[in-house]
Every structure is written in structure tokens, then in C-alpha cells.
Design an enzyme around this catalytic site. Structure first.
Site, PDB file in Angstrom:
ATOM      1  N   HIS A 149      -2.707  -7.210  -1.156  1.00 46.72           N
ATOM      2  CA  HIS A 149      -1.685  -6.804  -2.107  1.00 46.72           C
ATOM      3  C   HIS A 149      -1.261  -7.924  -3.041  1.00 46.72           C
ATOM      4  CE1 HIS A 149      -0.258  -3.265   0.688  1.00 46.72           C
ATOM      5  NE2 HIS A 149      -1.535  -3.192   0.360  1.00 46.72           N
ATOM      6  N   LYS A 164       9.385  -8.700  -6.319  1.00 43.56           N
ATOM      7  CA  LYS A 164      10.188  -7.474  -6.254  1.00 43.56           C
ATOM      8  C   LYS A 164      11.507  -7.754  -5.558  1.00 43.56           C
ATOM      9  CE  LYS A 164       7.334  -5.860  -2.442  1.00 43.56           C
ATOM     10  NZ  LYS A 164       7.004  -4.800  -1.522  1.00 43.56           N
TER      11      LYS A 164
END
Ligand SMILES: *[C@@H]1O[C@H](CO)[C@@H](O)[C@H](O)[C@H]1NC(C)=O
Length: 363
Positions: A224, A259
Site C-alpha cells: 500500500h 491520511k
């Protein structure tokens, strides 16, 4: 059943010394252990520990916590683990000024496919691999690790350096590996990750809190990407002074990602991504978003976690045609003082949903 003393082969390290009448437990010497139980029982008496071909029993941690300052630990031969559905960790190590390495030809083979069900932290209970918690002023070098059941390294330590670590979970691509993060960093000051090689199915690097974190020369395949976050909602919600440089990210969901949690407070500051080359990215080349809630984006960014002094300098390469090149979704006023140079992500879609990002950036 071999006795404890046959499992604990000790010799005095001091030149010229020999084992005379000294009890091997008192000796501060070189110890070779062939079982996890013997290592746990004998570790405190050793300045040098060789873990030789250890088959760790199911549901047991290879417990190397509380090592004496200055201990050197060597993994030799093949280290394996029995199967049980439990949280782990498979290995735990703590101490100060510890040096960990692998002998030539060693392998730490977790055989994670026994646990993999495509569900990661959901589904079957799976053990995490390695807790480096309170492993301070220490180094881990050259370990060869295969097929972790779930996350690999959980790092909560000050002044720790991991060099030339290989985490090869490639089998998980077809056999259901998930949430196999390579390096999770939290509550740490001074973490250096040098030249890691990772093939996995989650973050190559995930920083949840901490300061003075340096990642260089990484090869990240299949996962990821190089991530900060999600930040917010923990006991420590500060990430500061992070450099991630000279690394490649390929066949991964994202390359560069920050994030933060919706409605939370905290800060991400002084972060540099320099010379990152991506290819085969399937979701986002660069993604900075402030709208995470319960592990998912809401699309509605909030500004309680600031993202300031962020530099992207030399972030280049290509994403898959269905992927988004750059996605920047900030709350009002919470993303500022960014430097954005030579960011060239090609091959995918432009986002039309970017919001509130500094004018130096492009979306
Ligand atoms: C930032 O982190 C690096 C390690 O990556 C360290 O060498 C440097 O001293 C830190 N800077 C500050 C101001 O603490």
C-alpha cells in the site's frame, strides 16, 4: 527430554578464559540456544546469543525481552513457528544497545499461509511477527524474513536502526496475505530504516506517531506504499521530522500517502518525500487526505490534524490507467507550508475532488 544444561551451551567470551567451575548461568558469555524455552530461561546470562534452528512452539513468543545492555543476538539456520490462532507476537525483543543480525544462510520463516484467509486483522486470529518495543539505541541488520501471518515489525523504540531487512511475503499475493505491513512505527523518537526490501500486502512503512524518522533506499513491492497515518484518535497524535527518500514503490495501491482521522486533533509536520519512483500504482500515486473514519474515507475533510511543512521533491513515475495520479483533500486551512518540486505522476486520471490544498501543489 534433554536437560536445560544441554540446551544451554555456554562458553566464556573473555580471551583465555575457560569454563572451570563457573556455573554457565552466571557466565556472561556466548550462548547458543536451540529452543525458545532455553533462550527465555538463559538469555539474561549471555552477552552473545545465537538462536540456532529454533522451532518456536505454537502460541509461544520467542521471548528476548529484557536483554542485558550490549547483548548481540544472531539468528542462525531456520527459525520456524508452530501454528495457533493467536495475537502473537512471534518474536519480542527489548533492551538497550542490542545488536541483532542473521548468520549467512539464515531464514526466519513464519509460513504465514497457514493463517492467511484474505481477511488480515479480521477473520482468523493471526499473530503479529516482531515487537521491537523498548529496543533502544539498538540495531537490527540483515534479517531474512518470509511470509509473516500479519504485520511484520511493530516499532516503538528510541534510536533504533534497521538495515538491509528483507520481508518477502510475495506468496501472500496469491495465497490470501492481507494487512502484512512491513514496518509500523509509533511512539518512537529516532527510527532509521535503511535499504529494506519488502514484498507484501499492506503498508511498506506506516508511521502512526513519532519523531526523527528516516527511511532510505527502500524497495517496496505489492503493498500500500509509504504511509503516514491514519493520524488522530490515539494517545500520541504527533508526527514530526520524517524523511522518506531514494525508494521505489511498485505494483502497490499507493506510493506516497498521508491520511488523518476525521474530527480528530494532532499534527503532521516537517515531512519530506524525496526521490520516490513509482510504477504500477492501482489507487493513488500521491494521496493526502483528511477524511478518514473507521478505516474508510468519508469524502468530507476536517482540519483538526494539521499537515504542515511537507515537501515532495522528486516524486515521479506512473500509475495504472484506472488509478488517480494525485489526490489532495484537506480541511479548511489545515494544509500549509508545502514544497512541491518535480512531482510528475503520469498514466492515470486527474482528480476533480481535490480541496483546500496549498497553491504550490497541483492536483
Ligand atoms: C530529524 O531527524 C533526523 C533523523 O532522521 C535527525 O538526524 C535530525 O537531527 C532531526 N532533526 C531535528 C531538528 O530533530
Amino acid at each position: 527430554m534433554p536437560s536445560f544444561f544441554t540446551l544451554l551451551a555456554c562458553s566464556l567470551a573473555a580471551a583465555g578464559a575457560s569454563l572451570v567451575s563457573a556455573s554457565p548461568i552466571e557466565a556472561r558469555g556466548s550462548c547458543t540456544f536451540t529452543t525458545a524455552a532455553a533462550a527465555k530461561a538463559g538469555k539474561a546470562g549471555c552477552s552473545s546469543i545465537v538462536l540456532s534452528n529454533i522451532a518456536v512452539p505454537a502460541g509461544t513468543t520467542l521471548d528476548l525481552t529484557g536483554l542485558k545492555s550490549g547483548t548481540h543476538v544472531t539468528f542462525e539456520g531456520t527459525t520456524t513457528f508452530g501454528y495457533e490462532e493467536w495475537a502473537g507476537p512471534l518474536i519480542s525483543m527489548s533492551g538497550t544497545s542490542i545488536t541483532v543480525s542473521g548468520a549467512s544462510g539464515h531464514l526466519i520463516n513464519c509460513d504465514g499461509s497457514r493463517w492467511w484467509d484474505g481477511k488480515g486483522t479480521n477473520g482468523k486470529k493471526k499473530p503479529k511477527f516482531f515487537y521491537a518495543h523498548d529496543l533502544d539505541s539498538s540495531s537490527i541488520t540483515g534479517l531474512q524474513i518470509k511470509n509473516t501471518p500479519l504485520m511484520a515489525f511493530s516499532i516503538e523504540a528510541n534510536d533504533i536502526t534497521l538495515t538491509d531487512i528483507t520481508i518477502n511475503n510475495a506468496d501472500g499475493d496469491s495465497l490470501g496475505g492481507h494487512n502484512t505491513d512491513a514496518f509500523d512505527v509509533g511512539n518512537s523518537v529516532g527510527v532509521n530504516i535503511i535499504k529494506p526490501w519488502v514484498h507484501n500486502q499492506d503498508d511498506c512503512l506506516a508511521i502512526n506517531s513519532g519523531e526523527n524518522i528516516y527511511f532510505t533506499g527502500g524497495t517496496c513491492i505489492g503493498g500500500h506504499g509509504l504511509s503516514i497515518g491514519s493520524i488522530g484518535g490515539r494517545s500520541d497524535n504527533t508526527v514530526k521530522n520524517v524523511t522518506i527518500e531514494h525508494s521505489t514503490v511498485s505494483n502497490s495501491e499507493n506510493a506516497v500517502r498521508i491520511k488523518t482521522i476525521s474530527g480528530a486533533t494532532g499534527s503532521v509536520s516537517d515531512v519530506k518525500y524525496t526521490n520516490i519512483v513509482m510504477s504500477g500504482i492501482t489507487d493513488y500515486g500521491v494521496v493526502i487526505q483528511q477524511d478518514y473514519e473507521d478505516g474508510k474515507p468519508t469524502g468530507d475533510p476536517t482540519n483538526g490534524v494539521s499537515i504542515t511543512d511537507i515537501t515532495l521533491d522528486g516524486v515521479t513515475g506512473s500509475v495504472a490507467s484506472g488509478a488517480t495520479e494525485v489526490y489532495l483533500l484537506c480541511g479548511s486551512g489545515s494544509c500549509k507550508d508545502w514544497t512541491w518540486e518535480n512531482v510528475q505522476v503520469t498514466g492515470g486520471k486527474k482528480s476533480s475532488a481535490c480541496k483546500n490544498y496549498p497553491s504550490v501543489a497541483s492536483c
